[in-house]
Design a protein around this motif. Structure first.
Motif, PDB file in Angstrom:
ATOM      1  N   SER A 116      49.905 -46.478 -31.828  1.00 20.35           N
ATOM      2  CA  SER A 116      49.318 -46.533 -30.567  1.00 20.35           C
ATOM      3  C   SER A 116      49.951 -45.211 -29.669  1.00 20.35           C
ATOM      4  O   SER A 116      48.980 -44.646 -29.177  1.00 20.35           O
ATOM      5  CB  SER A 116      49.652 -47.702 -29.643  1.00 20.35           C
ATOM      6  N   PHE A 117      51.089 -44.796 -30.026  1.00 18.27           N
ATOM      7  CA  PHE A 117      51.703 -43.578 -29.281  1.00 18.27           C
ATOM      8  C   PHE A 117      50.969 -42.355 -29.763  1.00 18.27           C
ATOM      9  O   PHE A 117      50.404 -41.582 -29.012  1.00 18.27           O
ATOM     10  CB  PHE A 117      53.220 -43.442 -29.536  1.00 18.27           C
ATOM     11  N   PHE A 118      51.086 -42.427 -31.168  1.00 18.32           N
ATOM     12  CA  PHE A 118      50.142 -41.089 -31.569  1.00 18.32           C
ATOM     13  C   PHE A 118      48.938 -40.980 -31.229  1.00 18.32           C
ATOM     14  O   PHE A 118      48.225 -39.908 -30.955  1.00 18.32           O
ATOM     15  CB  PHE A 118      50.681 -40.966 -33.165  1.00 18.32           C
ATOM     16  N   ILE A 119      48.218 -42.242 -31.320  1.00 20.19           N
ATOM     17  CA  ILE A 119      46.455 -41.954 -31.077  1.00 20.19           C
ATOM     18  C   ILE A 119      46.655 -41.526 -29.531  1.00 20.19           C
ATOM     19  O   ILE A 119      45.789 -40.795 -29.226  1.00 20.19           O
ATOM     20  CB  ILE A 119      46.041 -43.491 -31.503  1.00 20.19           C
ATOM     21  N   GLY A 120      47.376 -42.332 -28.774  1.00 24.56           N
ATOM     22  CA  GLY A 120      47.360 -42.020 -27.310  1.00 24.56           C
ATOM     23  C   GLY A 120      47.564 -40.482 -27.051  1.00 24.56           C
ATOM     24  O   GLY A 120      47.015 -39.671 -26.024  1.00 24.56           O
ATOM     25  N   LEU A 235      48.803 -15.285 -26.874  1.00 23.16           N
ATOM     26  CA  LEU A 235      49.289 -16.236 -28.182  1.00 23.16           C
ATOM     27  C   LEU A 235      48.328 -16.970 -28.659  1.00 23.16           C
ATOM     28  O   LEU A 235      47.423 -17.344 -28.140  1.00 23.16           O
ATOM     29  CB  LEU A 235      50.349 -17.117 -27.522  1.00 23.16           C
ATOM     30  N   PRO A 236      48.348 -17.142 -30.054  1.00 19.90           N
ATOM     31  CA  PRO A 236      47.381 -17.970 -30.912  1.00 19.90           C
ATOM     32  C   PRO A 236      47.318 -19.299 -30.215  1.00 19.90           C
ATOM     33  O   PRO A 236      48.212 -19.860 -29.832  1.00 19.90           O
ATOM     34  CB  PRO A 236      48.003 -18.112 -32.317  1.00 19.90           C
ATOM     35  N   ARG A 237      45.935 -20.238 -30.293  1.00 20.68           N
ATOM     36  CA  ARG A 237      45.804 -21.100 -29.704  1.00 20.68           C
ATOM     37  C   ARG A 237      46.650 -22.347 -30.226  1.00 20.68           C
ATOM     38  O   ARG A 237      47.450 -23.118 -29.365  1.00 20.68           O
ATOM     39  CB  ARG A 237      44.339 -21.900 -29.784  1.00 20.68           C
ATOM     40  N   GLU A 238      47.097 -22.445 -31.542  1.00 18.94           N
ATOM     41  CA  GLU A 238      47.735 -23.300 -32.231  1.00 18.94           C
ATOM     42  C   GLU A 238      49.219 -23.279 -31.438  1.00 18.94           C
ATOM     43  O   GLU A 238      49.872 -24.369 -31.190  1.00 18.94           O
ATOM     44  CB  GLU A 238      47.942 -23.003 -33.591  1.00 18.94           C
ATOM     45  N   LYS A 239      49.675 -22.137 -31.280  1.00 17.16           N
ATOM     46  CA  LYS A 239      51.206 -21.787 -30.680  1.00 17.16           C
ATOM     47  C   LYS A 239      51.018 -22.392 -29.337  1.00 17.16           C
ATOM     48  O   LYS A 239      51.946 -23.179 -28.853  1.00 17.16           O
ATOM     49  CB  LYS A 239      51.525 -20.654 -30.759  1.00 17.16           C
ATOM     50  N   GLN A 240      49.951 -22.259 -28.532  1.00 13.81           N
ATOM     51  CA  GLN A 240      49.871 -22.550 -27.155  1.00 13.81           C
ATOM     52  C   GLN A 240      49.885 -24.163 -27.141  1.00 13.81           C
ATOM     53  O   GLN A 240      50.310 -24.736 -26.151  1.00 13.81           O
ATOM     54  CB  GLN A 240      48.370 -22.126 -26.612  1.00 13.81           C
ATOM     55  N   MET A 241      49.231 -24.786 -27.926  1.00 17.36           N
ATOM     56  CA  MET A 241      48.915 -26.321 -28.070  1.00 17.36           C
ATOM     57  C   MET A 241      50.394 -26.835 -28.437  1.00 17.36           C
ATOM     58  O   MET A 241      50.688 -27.802 -27.935  1.00 17.36           O
ATOM     59  CB  MET A 241      47.917 -26.641 -29.160  1.00 17.36           C
ATOM     60  N   ARG A 242      51.181 -26.158 -29.258  1.00 22.92           N
ATOM     61  CA  ARG A 242      52.522 -26.636 -29.508  1.00 22.92           C
ATOM     62  C   ARG A 242      53.386 -26.674 -28.360  1.00 22.92           C
ATOM     63  O   ARG A 242      53.980 -27.603 -27.994  1.00 22.92           O
ATOM     64  CB  ARG A 242      52.898 -25.694 -30.677  1.00 22.92           C
ATOM     65  N   TYR A 243      53.377 -25.456 -27.591  1.00 21.10           N
ATOM     66  CA  TYR A 243      53.911 -25.326 -26.441  1.00 21.10           C
ATOM     67  C   TYR A 243      53.809 -26.709 -25.386  1.00 21.10           C
ATOM     68  O   TYR A 243      54.524 -27.396 -24.811  1.00 21.10           O
ATOM     69  CB  TYR A 243      53.791 -24.076 -25.752  1.00 21.10           C
ATOM     70  N   LEU A 244      52.078 -26.761 -25.188  1.00 22.54           N
ATOM     71  CA  LEU A 244      51.727 -27.635 -24.481  1.00 22.54           C
ATOM     72  C   LEU A 244      52.063 -29.051 -24.769  1.00 22.54           C
ATOM     73  O   LEU A 244      52.567 -30.029 -24.042  1.00 22.54           O
ATOM     74  CB  LEU A 244      50.046 -27.784 -24.310  1.00 22.54           C
ATOM     75  N   GLY A 245      51.769 -29.373 -26.109  1.00 22.10           N
ATOM     76  CA  GLY A 245      52.074 -30.641 -26.437  1.00 22.10           C
ATOM     77  C   GLY A 245      53.798 -31.167 -26.418  1.00 22.10           C
ATOM     78  O   GLY A 245      53.986 -32.032 -26.178  1.00 22.10           O
ATOM     79  N   TRP A 246      54.534 -30.079 -26.833  1.00 24.04           N
ATOM     80  CA  TRP A 246      55.875 -30.235 -26.740  1.00 24.04           C
ATOM     81  C   TRP A 246      56.567 -30.719 -25.294  1.00 24.04           C
ATOM     82  O   TRP A 246      57.254 -31.622 -25.016  1.00 24.04           O
ATOM     83  CB  TRP A 246      56.549 -29.416 -27.445  1.00 24.04           C
ATOM     84  N   ASN A 247      55.827 -29.996 -24.398  1.00 17.27           N
ATOM     85  CA  ASN A 247      56.328 -30.160 -23.157  1.00 17.27           C
ATOM     86  C   ASN A 247      55.630 -30.947 -22.475  1.00 17.27           C
ATOM     87  O   ASN A 247      56.282 -31.667 -21.390  1.00 17.27           O
ATOM     88  CB  ASN A 247      56.169 -28.788 -22.272  1.00 17.27           C
ATOM     89  N   SER A 248      54.560 -31.504 -22.713  1.00 24.09           N
ATOM     90  CA  SER A 248      53.939 -32.623 -22.216  1.00 24.09           C
ATOM     91  C   SER A 248      54.577 -34.127 -22.625  1.00 24.09           C
ATOM     92  O   SER A 248      54.462 -34.973 -21.854  1.00 24.09           O
ATOM     93  CB  SER A 248      52.465 -32.713 -22.332  1.00 24.09           C
ATOM     94  N   ILE A 249      55.026 -33.925 -23.827  1.00 26.69           N
ATOM     95  CA  ILE A 249      55.286 -35.451 -24.465  1.00 26.69           C
ATOM     96  C   ILE A 249      56.568 -35.936 -23.829  1.00 26.69           C
ATOM     97  O   ILE A 249      56.949 -37.055 -24.075  1.00 26.69           O
ATOM     98  CB  ILE A 249      55.357 -35.323 -25.920  1.00 26.69           C
ATOM     99  N   LEU A 250      57.561 -34.897 -23.455  1.00 27.38           N
ATOM    100  CA  LEU A 250      58.821 -35.192 -23.197  1.00 27.38           C
ATOM    101  C   LEU A 250      58.749 -36.390 -22.056  1.00 27.38           C
ATOM    102  O   LEU A 250      59.812 -37.460 -22.050  1.00 27.38           O
ATOM    103  CB  LEU A 250      59.596 -34.071 -22.414  1.00 27.38           C
ATOM    104  N   PRO A 251      58.311 -36.463 -21.113  1.00 28.12           N
ATOM    105  CA  PRO A 251      58.432 -37.611 -20.137  1.00 28.12           C
ATOM    106  C   PRO A 251      57.835 -38.847 -20.390  1.00 28.12           C
ATOM    107  O   PRO A 251      58.208 -39.954 -20.262  1.00 28.12           O
ATOM    108  CB  PRO A 251      57.182 -37.122 -18.811  1.00 28.12           C
ATOM    109  N   LEU A 252      57.174 -38.920 -21.701  1.00 29.46           N
ATOM    110  CA  LEU A 252      56.732 -40.038 -22.248  1.00 29.46           C
ATOM    111  C   LEU A 252      57.817 -40.710 -23.339  1.00 29.46           C
ATOM    112  O   LEU A 252      57.525 -42.063 -23.733  1.00 29.46           O
ATOM    113  CB  LEU A 252      55.399 -39.966 -23.028  1.00 29.46           C
ATOM    114  N   PHE A 253      58.723 -39.786 -23.640  1.00 25.04           N
ATOM    115  CA  PHE A 253      59.766 -40.117 -24.432  1.00 25.04           C
ATOM    116  C   PHE A 253      60.347 -41.607 -24.374  1.00 25.04           C
ATOM    117  O   PHE A 253      60.528 -42.598 -24.709  1.00 25.04           O
ATOM    118  CB  PHE A 253      60.781 -39.253 -24.887  1.00 25.04           C
TER     119      PHE A 253
END
Lengths: 326, 610
Positions: A116-120, A235-253
């Motif tokens: 559920s976490f990964f789908i979410g 920066l390539p979109r993939e890299k942007q998404m990685r930055y985005l994902g990594w920083n967004s996911i932290l509060p959910l940890f």
């Protein structure tokens, strides 16, 4: 190290306080093991006197001393790692009951939580990146509704569709009657087959909150300066998404870690519906029969899991996000 | 995004393949095996211990273990022999000699002997049951014969004693239980001491010792079905939290009649588990009934049928005669006339119940068995009649005003009916409250948690409620149980082994007097008559006494029997043929008092359809 020790000390104190509180709280519930058994015997057709004699005969082992003395005795046992013996299942150690039930719940709850976490997360990022489209609204609404529906309703609905209407999945149990639990292929296949609906229930009722939380944090992060800089620098979109994902996911940890313990509580409804032999089922049975030692054991497990998960989350978070240490 | 789509497609394809494979693998079943399935119940985390009192026992002991005989619940002494070949009652009902069937064997091929019976009933002494039937001991005459001895001064119906010995206890294997029992001499010495004066030190010590032994026996976990032997139709083979598998026991005494190779039991953890299984057609029998909407769905599929079998109980309202105005017979009778029992039944228990034609404490079947037509005609049916109710209330000074009935002291006549939170009772009581309210008696239904309602210290049995619901009928076809429950159990009286009647001190639900004046009969001493029919009176004398008790209950209205509970059961004819139980009361009774599949299979009355 001092911080870790202090944190552990506080955690042990909290576990003790919660355990002590639950010891007294469960004794405030209407009825007690004597009365539950007495009532069960009446329902079997015994006369009141026969039922009373039987209860006296079977439950004479329960101490009739004041609650405070019972508490002190229970505490002494607990310090020796002994959670006492079940009342309903005369003489069976609570530890044995809990340890027998724990693996079934641990596997299903963990799988349900992780999926559920990964789908979410995926849906949250996707929805945030297309937040002005109708698809984003659709995802948000589906997630909200799925999360708002109580787990036991979802469980019954899934059972009705996949068991009664379509005959695709079994209605109850953790494995087929002909399988022998252990590390063998037929059992593992059977187990996977049987957990589809329970895990599906955890996933359906859980992914919505992750999706909404992830979307919220992603939208915040997406407007941060460093993301602006990344975009301006091309920066390539993939890299942007990685930055985005990594920083967004932290509060959910932290929420993720806490959910592990909280889902033990949720398993009460789900395991009852699927006749799953885990902690939730044990807990529900114990509550129904007012089996105090087993209720306390289950409470202790849930409390400890949540508090330990909290400690782990605290320390892991500071490693994952160095800004926290500052 | 293209990668994600591809991965999604692969995942869906793999998932479908896995599910199809798992479904096929799990759905496989041995060809040619006949399986019968029913909805049973056990604790998911329970123990393997067939001793009936064992808590959390996971074994369906009625499936894996057999009694000496099955009681038909029709005539007083009608049984189907199982492990016993025959039996005799002698010495005025104080000795029962049982001869075992030489063909009775355990699942390991060894014979079922008198020693097994002896050990089984020793355990009944340890948990305090056998003493309550008046038994004092046993003697093994030879491996196939055992004698049970009853205290000649102890009042206990021979019919019920036979039920206890022959029907109510499955025979356990001595080889599995004997090592947990104390030495014979110590056991009998302790049993005797435990029957001494209640407060004597020797009695208390003996009781504690019995409890200690009981806990050892009941708490023992045999760990696996393979560690036990069985004398019933099917041996316990495997178990999960959801299902149990029992396989045919070729050594069972009636094995030649058993046509099901396997018995599959579904765990009824919740009612909807059973509904789903019935809707799916995966069980052939379930000992449950349903709410009307579920009933319609279940009955429309898989050749499911509903059967309502007779049961000697039901819901009644008891009046506490220590509380004004329920000490007035006119008020109790008036309330009886004010209640439309049929309407209350249709609201509370529309499917699995019968209306009470004559509220006299006995079921209609028992009425017809024990009373003549003219005796039945002399009883009051208390049909709904507000006019008669009003006349009765006025006769004791009550007045009807615009706002309702007022008591002679001018206060409104209000009534509170206390009840446990059984959904059917709750609904029925609400309907009764509504009916009484419409006739000017403001009535409140006080529905509470059943553990509180039945609390030995605060519950209805302690006399703390003015009007409360109760089970009537005594749960047995024999009328002594009915009136024993009403005049002794629910009235805080007790009778000693020798017939001495004593009143308790804690208060009771009814607080009715021992003897009541009944028109046409004079004073009827309900307690003495109940004690009398407990003994071994000739049947004619029993009938006379039973009529007096019925008439007294009917006239005095210590409680108003509202409906007769039926045992609502569901069975499917999709896979098995069932006997014509609707025209055979003994067979029909098995739905109430036994597992009908076990009995019908053992009697050779069920055949697979394919």
């Amino acid at each position: 190290m001092t911080k870790l020790l202090r944190r552990l000390g506080i955690s042990v104190l909290m576990i003790f306080l919660v355990a002590a509180l639950t010891f007294f709280l469960i004794r405030l519930m209407p009825g007690n093991p004597y009365e539950v058994m007495y009532h069960q015997l009446l329902m079997k057709g015994m006369s009141q006197q026969q039922a009373m004699d039987q209860v006296r005969s079977i439950m004479n082992a329960i101490p009739n001393q004041p609650v405070l003395i019972q508490f002190v005795e229970w505490l002494g046992q607990l310090l020796h790692g002994n959670m006492g013996t079940s009342i309903q299942e005369t003489g069976v150690p609570v530890t044995e009951l809990v340890l027998n039930a724990l693996p079934w719940t641990l596997v299903t709850v963990s799988l349900g939580l992780v999926i559920s976490f990964f789908i979410g997360i995926l849906l949250g990022v996707w929805s945030a990146s297309r937040r002005n489209s109708w698809v984003s609204g659709l995802i948000d609404n589906v997630g909200s509704i799925a999360h708002a529906i109580p787990a036991y309703v979802t469980a019954v609905a899934l059972l009705y569709l996949f068991n009664v209407v379509w005959h695709v999945f079994p209605s109850s149990g953790a494995y087929g009657i002909m399988e022998t639990p252990g590390l063998n292929i037929p059992f593992l296949l059977s187990f996977l087959y049987h957990i589809v609906l329970p895990v599906g229930t955890y996933v359906l009722t859980g992914f919505g909150s992750w999706e909404l939380a992830m979307k919220s944090t992603t939208i915040t992060v997406i407007n941060d300066d460093f993301m602006m800089a990344a975009r301006l620098r091309g920066l390539p979109r993939e890299k942007q998404m990685r930055y985005l994902g990594w920083n967004s996911i932290l509060p959910l940890f932290t929420s993720f870690m806490l959910s592990l313990g909280a889902m033990f509580g949720g398993s009460v409804f789900i395991e009852g519906t699927y006749a799953f032999p885990g902690i939730g089922n044990l807990f529900a049975t114990a509550i129904n029969s007012r089996d105090y030692p087993v209720i306390q054991g289950c409470f202790l497990l849930t409390t400890t899991t949540i508090i330990v998960a909290n400690v782990i989350a605290d320390f892991a978070y500071s490693k994952l996000d160095p800004r926290i240490q500052a | 995004m293209v990668k994600l789509r591809t991965a999604t497609k692969i995942a869906v394809a793999l998932g479908t393949a896995v599910v199809m494979t798992l479904g096929t693998a799990v759905g496989a079943e041995a060809a040619g095996t006949t399986t019968i399935a029913y909805a049973g119940g056990w604790q998911t985390n329970g123990i393997y211990n067939p001793q009936p009192q064992a808590n959390g026992n996971m074994i369906q002991d009625g499936v894996a273990y057999a009694p000496l005989a099955w009681y038909k619940f029709t005539g007083n002494f009608d049984f189907w022999p199982v492990l016993a070949k025959n039996w005799q009652v002698s010495h005025g009902g104080n000795q029962v000699t049982v001869h075992l069937n030489p063909k009775a064997k355990w699942s390991n091929g060894t014979p079922v002997t008198a020693k097994d019976v002896y050990v089984t009933f020793e355990m009944q002494f340890i948990v305090g049951n056998a003493q309550s039937w008046g038994l004092t001991g046993m003697k093994i005459v030879n491996p196939e014969t055992i004698i049970f001895y009853k205290n000649p001064k102890f009042l206990y119906s021979t019919s019920v004693l036979l039920q206890q010995i022959l029907n109510n206890n499955n025979i356990m294997p001595a080889v599995d239980f004997q090592q947990m029992l104390p030495a014979d001499a110590l056991l009998w010495k302790t049993v005797k001491a435990a029957g001494g004066p209640a407060k004597a030190k020797t009695t208390i010590a003996a009781e504690a010792l019995l409890t200690k032994w009981a806990n050892v026996i009941e708490g023992h976990n045999f760990e696996s079905p393979a560690n036990l032997i069985y004398d019933g139709p099917w041996e316990f083979s495997r178990s999960t939290s959801a299902e149990q598998l029992y396989v045919k026991n070729p050594d069972y005494v009636l094995a030649n009649n058993v046509t099901a190779d396997e018995m599959l039991v579904t765990n009824q953890t919740t009612n909807d588990v059973t509904w789903r299984a019935l809707e799916n057609g995966t069980i052939d029998y379930a000992g449950v009934s349903f709410s009307p909407p579920v009933y319609k769905t279940v009955m429309s599929v898989h050749d499911n049928h509903f059967v309502a079998a007779p049961q000697s109980t039901g819901m009644s309202m008891m009046f506490n005669e220590n509380v004004y105005p329920y000490n007035l017979i006119q008020v109790r009778q008036a309330i009886a006339y004010m209640i439309n029992r049929h309407a209350a039944r249709l609201v509370g228990e529309p499917i699995g119940s019968l209306s009470v034609k004559i509220p006299d404490g006995m079921t209609q079947a028992a009425n017809e068995q024990w009373l003549t037509h003219s005796q039945l005609a002399s009883l009051n049916p208390y049909n709904y009649d507000p006019t008669r109710a009003a006349a009765l209330l006025k006769s004791v000074g009550f007045k009807k005003t615009a706002s309702g009935w007022k008591m002679p002291n001018g206060k409104p006549f209000t009534l509170t009916i206390s009840a446990p939170n059984f959904s059917d009772w709750d609904a029925g009581i609400q309907e009764i409250a509504s009916q009484l309210g419409n006739l000017g008696v403001k009535t409140n239904a006080d529905v509470m948690d059943s553990t509180i309602f039945y609390s030995p210290t605060d519950g209805a049995g302690t006399g703390k409620f003015a009007v409360a619901t109760r089970w009537w009928g005594g749960w047995n076809v024999y009328p002594s149980n009915t009136y024993n429950q009403a005049w002794f159990v629910d009235n805080d009286y007790s009778v000693s082994n020798t017939g001495q009647i004593d009143h308790g001190t804690t208060g009771s639900g009814l607080n009715a007097p021992m003897a009541v004046r009944v028109p046409g009969l004079g004073f009827v001493n309900n307690l003495k008559l109940t004690v009398a029919i407990e003994g071994n009176l000739p049947e004619t004398a029993q009938r006379t006494d039973i009529y007096k008790l019925a008439k007294a209950y009917n006239y005095w209205v210590p409680a108003l029997d509202v409906w007769n509970q039926m045992a609502g059961r569901t069975y499917s004819t999709a896979n098995w043929t069932w006997p014509d139980f609707q025209h055979n009361t003994a067979l029909l009774n098995m739905f109430t008092y036994n597992n009908p599949i076990v009995v019908y299979q053992s009697l050779g009355l069920m055949k697979p359809k394919q």
